[in-house]
Design a protein around this motif. Structure first.
Motif, short mmCIF file in Angstrom:
data_model
loop_
_atom_site.label_atom_id
_atom_site.label_comp_id
_atom_site.label_asym_id
_atom_site.label_seq_id
_atom_site.Cartn_x
_atom_site.Cartn_y
_atom_site.Cartn_z
N VAL A 43 -43.71 -22.53 46.18
CA VAL A 43 -42.65 -22.75 47.17
C VAL A 43 -41.37 -22.09 46.69
O VAL A 43 -41.10 -21.99 45.50
N ASN A 44 -40.58 -21.61 47.65
CA ASN A 44 -39.25 -21.12 47.33
C ASN A 44 -38.25 -22.26 47.54
O ASN A 44 -38.21 -22.86 48.63
N SER A 68 -46.65 -31.58 51.28
CA SER A 68 -46.89 -31.07 49.92
C SER A 68 -45.70 -30.26 49.41
O SER A 68 -45.31 -30.38 48.25
N LEU A 69 -45.12 -29.44 50.29
CA LEU A 69 -43.96 -28.64 49.90
C LEU A 69 -42.76 -29.53 49.61
O LEU A 69 -42.02 -29.32 48.64
N GLU A 70 -42.56 -30.55 50.45
CA GLU A 70 -41.43 -31.46 50.25
C GLU A 70 -41.57 -32.25 48.95
O GLU A 70 -40.59 -32.46 48.23
N LYS A 71 -42.79 -32.70 48.66
CA LYS A 71 -43.02 -33.45 47.42
C LYS A 71 -42.80 -32.56 46.20
O LYS A 71 -42.26 -33.02 45.18
N TYR A 73 -40.75 -30.00 46.03
CA TYR A 73 -39.30 -29.82 45.92
C TYR A 73 -38.65 -31.03 45.27
O TYR A 73 -37.82 -30.91 44.36
N ALA A 74 -39.04 -32.24 45.72
CA ALA A 74 -38.48 -33.46 45.16
C ALA A 74 -38.84 -33.61 43.68
O ALA A 74 -38.01 -34.04 42.86
N ALA A 75 -40.08 -33.24 43.33
CA ALA A 75 -40.49 -33.31 41.92
C ALA A 75 -39.65 -32.36 41.08
O ALA A 75 -39.23 -32.70 39.96
#
Length: 202
Positions: A43-44, A68-71, A73-75
């Protein structure tokens, strides 16, 4: 720790966050590769666009891919703060206060800084007290308050084992006994951020 110029010159960073996630970060363009269990997310961080894979199969269902992308980013936001907090003390929206002198849990004299946040990050109500060793000049401990009004920190962990990686110093010991496998490099193949195939740690 190297200073702002050294931090800006640093391009690629890899680390294994507490043995649970492996992250490759291209600081210059914001690309991230995150591996957790059987999942690989590419992810960017600027656009939040990317791809996610489970056991090598791409996740194509839109809502699952977005989640999945949001998780990921949060990680990254969480994991990178553990790695790079001292370099982010003067980020926009961060408020610093000098709380005077104190002592770390190890009994060393320290200057105590307080961090609060103004509408930035994913958890703006958090508060930190950061203890900078008077002899070392480096962060030696942080105390995390989940809410800025909490009287007792939710956790206190050391920042020990500072070592040089490339142009900068990074903490290698948060008291968890794990090897974070930290590595900094000036060059990585683009496949790290474009292909879910296996990648060896630097």
């Amino acid at each position: 720790m190297g200073g702002r110029e050294a931090w800006e010159r640093t391009r690629f960073v890899f680390w294994n966050f507490m043995g649970s996630r492996r992250l490759w970060w291209d600081k210059r363009i914001g690309d991230l590769r995150l591996e957790s269990g059987n999942r690989v997310v590419l992810v960017n961080l600027n656009t939040h666009e990317g791809r996610a894979f489970e056991k090598g199969q791409e996740i194509l269902e839109p809502s699952l891919r977005k989640s999945s992308l949001e998780k990921a980013y949060a990680a990254f936001i969480n994991d990178s703060y553990w790695m790079f907090m001292p370099y982010k003390l003067r980020d926009p929206g961060v408020h610093l206060a000098d709380l005077g002198e104190g002592k770390t849990q190890a009994g060393r004299a320290a200057e105590v800084l307080e961090l609060t946040f103004d509408g930035v990050g994913l958890t703006p109500k958090n508060r930190y007290q950061v203890l900078v060793g008077k002899q070392s000049g480096l962060v030696e401990q942080w105390d995390f308050y989940q809410d800025r009004d909490d009287k007792v920190p939710r956790l206190s962990t050391p920042w020990n084992g500072w070592k040089r990686f490339g142009h900068i110093l990074l903490c290698t010991d948060h008291g968890d006994g794990r090897d974070w496998e930290i590595a900094v490099s000036d060059d990585l193949p683009r496949s790290v951020f474009e292909s879910p195939g296996p990648v060896r740690a630097p």
